[in-house]
Every structure is written in structure tokens, then in C-alpha cells.
Write a protein that holds these residues in place. Structure first.
Motif, short mmCIF file in Angstrom:
data_model
loop_
_atom_site.label_atom_id
_atom_site.label_comp_id
_atom_site.label_asym_id
_atom_site.label_seq_id
_atom_site.Cartn_x
_atom_site.Cartn_y
_atom_site.Cartn_z
N LEU A 1 0.86 -1.18 0.00
CA LEU A 1 0.00 0.00 0.00
C LEU A 1 0.90 1.23 0.00
N ARG A 2 0.68 2.07 -0.98
CA ARG A 2 1.51 3.28 -1.09
C ARG A 2 1.09 4.30 -0.03
N CYS A 3 2.07 4.90 0.63
CA CYS A 3 1.83 5.93 1.64
C CYS A 3 2.47 7.23 1.15
N GLY A 4 1.79 7.92 0.24
CA GLY A 4 2.34 9.14 -0.34
C GLY A 4 3.57 8.81 -1.17
N ASP A 5 4.50 9.78 -1.23
CA ASP A 5 5.72 9.59 -2.00
C ASP A 5 6.90 9.15 -1.14
N VAL A 6 6.65 8.94 0.15
CA VAL A 6 7.78 8.66 1.05
C VAL A 6 7.64 7.36 1.82
N ALA B 1 14.29 -7.64 9.70
CA ALA B 1 15.70 -7.96 9.90
C ALA B 1 16.45 -7.92 8.57
N ASP B 2 15.81 -8.41 7.51
CA ASP B 2 16.45 -8.42 6.19
C ASP B 2 16.68 -7.01 5.69
N LEU B 3 15.70 -6.12 5.87
CA LEU B 3 15.84 -4.74 5.40
C LEU B 3 16.83 -3.95 6.25
N GLU B 4 16.93 -4.30 7.52
CA GLU B 4 17.95 -3.63 8.35
C GLU B 4 19.35 -4.03 7.89
N ALA B 5 19.50 -5.29 7.49
CA ALA B 5 20.81 -5.77 7.04
C ALA B 5 21.13 -5.30 5.62
N ARG B 6 20.07 -5.23 4.77
CA ARG B 6 20.27 -4.84 3.37
C ARG B 6 19.19 -3.83 2.99
N PRO B 7 19.38 -2.55 3.37
CA PRO B 7 18.32 -1.55 3.12
C PRO B 7 18.05 -1.35 1.64
N VAL B 8 16.79 -1.02 1.33
CA VAL B 8 16.49 -0.61 -0.04
C VAL B 8 17.11 0.77 -0.26
N PRO B 9 17.43 1.15 -1.51
CA PRO B 9 18.03 2.46 -1.77
C PRO B 9 17.17 3.60 -1.22
N ASP C 1 13.64 4.79 7.28
CA ASP C 1 13.09 4.28 8.55
C ASP C 1 12.24 3.04 8.27
N LEU C 2 12.11 2.23 9.31
CA LEU C 2 11.24 1.06 9.27
C LEU C 2 10.32 1.12 10.48
N VAL C 3 9.03 0.88 10.28
CA VAL C 3 8.08 0.90 11.40
C VAL C 3 7.28 -0.41 11.36
N PRO C 4 7.71 -1.42 12.15
CA PRO C 4 6.99 -2.68 12.16
C PRO C 4 5.75 -2.62 13.04
N LEU D 1 6.02 -0.67 7.69
CA LEU D 1 6.09 0.57 6.93
C LEU D 1 7.54 0.85 6.58
N VAL D 2 7.80 0.98 5.28
CA VAL D 2 9.15 1.28 4.79
C VAL D 2 9.14 2.72 4.32
N LYS D 3 9.90 3.57 5.00
CA LYS D 3 9.99 4.98 4.62
C LYS D 3 11.29 5.20 3.85
N PHE D 4 11.24 6.10 2.89
CA PHE D 4 12.41 6.31 2.05
C PHE D 4 12.46 7.75 1.54
N ASP D 5 13.62 8.13 1.05
CA ASP D 5 13.84 9.45 0.47
C ASP D 5 13.33 9.42 -0.98
N PRO D 6 12.30 10.24 -1.31
CA PRO D 6 11.75 10.20 -2.67
C PRO D 6 12.75 10.66 -3.73
#
Length: 206
Positions: A4-9, A26-34, A38-41, A47-52
Motif C-alpha cells: 500500500l503506497r503511503c504518499g511519495d515517502v 531484519a532483512d531490510l535492516e541488514a540490506r536496506p532498499v536504496p 526508517d522502518l516501522v513494524p 512501513l518502509v519509509k524512504f527518500d523520494p
């Protein structure tokens, strides 16, 4: 797995079980997406937050779809010891519900490593799951209007430590003097998602 998309971030990933949330976390903490910031379990979401400016929601989803995180290995990493005086008001009731003695309840609580699965309810309150279980109980039928900071309690498959005085419906089995929420500390929360804890029985928390 559903996205589910949460805006652009942000992208909210819906998962079937808590274990799958913990494994992907645990996998994303070890190998973050570009661009991940932040991660909010939660119980069945992450919830995977990222820089747009570094990635689009579609790129983040595609990256996560290609992963096959293994079941969380809870044996690795530092373990925080939390001293507990097992004098909780509900220790006898919990033991009765489980059909075991109070000493066996304490043995099961102290005899396993607990992992903070996610945070919620109030700032600094972590929901911890054990690596061997055996302590699943219902919440109190009548919640208390006042639970002191440091109360160690059980509800469902989780244990937790009340970070400050508040209402609460969990079954209290003990108390700790360890401050799990301190605004003078950075970060204020001691029990953050992914943290591993072992409870230790002590005679006094003074």
C-alpha cells in the motif's frame, strides 16, 4: 504480501504473520532498499519509509518483492538483561491460567530470549515475543486505571515493560527499576524493534 503506497515517502507492506514481519524487518535492516530512512513494524505490517529523491514507491516495492528473507534468526546480536522483581499483582492469576506454579512462570519468563517485535500503545512500549513461548495469557477482564512505570506484564503472546505510569490491561508479573523510556537519553526508548532481551529474577530492584 501486499503493498500500500503511503504518499511519495512510504510503502506499507502487509504480511501474513508476525514472524514474516520480523524476518523482513531484519532483512531490510541488514540490506536496506536504496534511500530507506526508517522502518516501522507492527503486528502484520511493515512501513518502509524512504527518500523520494533516491527511489520511487514502485522501485521500493520491486526491491522487496525480489527478497526471500529467512525466518528471523534470534540467536544473533547483543542481549539486554532486564532485572525483574517477580512480585506482580497478577503472577498468581497468570500461573493459574497456565496451570503451572508461580516459580515455573518465572522460570519460563527468564528462561528465554525475547525480541522487540514492534512498539505501540505509548512511547517506549515494546511488544516482545519469546523464542520458546509457553506464556500466552489473555488480558485482564478489567483494565487498571493506573499501572506504574517499570511494571513487567504479559498479554497474548507478548511481554512488555510499562515505560511510564498509565492505564493498562496487561497481566502484571513483576517490576523493574530499569528505565525503558528516558527523554534525557538518545534515543529515549531502550526497547526498540529488533532489540533482544533476557529477564533476570532479582530480589530487589532498588
Amino acid at each position: 504480501m501486499k503493498f500500500l503506497r503511503c504518499g511519495d515517502v512510504g510503502v506499507l507492506v502487509e504480511l501474513p504473520t508476525l514472524d514474516s514481519v520480523l524476518s523482513l524487518h531484519a532483512d531490510l535492516e541488514a540490506r536496506p532498499v536504496p534511500g530507506m530512512t526508517d522502518l516501522v513494524p507492527a503486528l502484520e505490517t511493515l512501513l518502509v519509509k524512504f527518500d523520494p529523491g533516491a527511489a520511487t514507491p514502485e522501485q521500493v516495492c520491486q526491491d522487496i518483492k525480489t527478497r526471500s528473507p529467512q525466518r528471523l534468526q534470534r540467536q544473533a546480536g547483543e542481549v539486554l538483561t532486564v532485572p525483574v522483581r517477580y512480585d506482580g499483582e497478577d503472577l498468581a492469576e497468570v500461573s493459574s491460567l497456565l496451570g503451572i506454579s508461580a516459580s515455573e512462570t518465572v522460570r519460563r519468563h527468564t528462561g528465554q530470549v525475547w525480541t522487540v517485535a514492534f512498539a505501540g500503545f505509548s512511547p517506549g512500549f515494546g511488544y516482545l515475543v519469546g523464542d520458546s513461548g509457553g506464556l500466552e495469557v489473555s488480558r485482564r477482564a478489567n483494565p487498571r486505571t493506573r499501572v506504574p512505570a517499570g511494571a513487567v506484564a504479559l498479554a497474548g503472546e507478548f511481554t512488555g515493560v510499562y515505560p511510564r505510569e498509565s492505564p493498562g490491561g496487561w497481566q502484571i508479573v513483576g517490576h523493574t527499576s530499569l528505565k525503558v523510556w528516558d527523554l534525557d537519553r538518545d534515543p529515549p526508548a531502550l526497547l526498540t524493534p529488533g532489540s533482544r532481551v533476557r529477564f533476570e529474577s532479582v530480589d530487589s530492584c532498588a
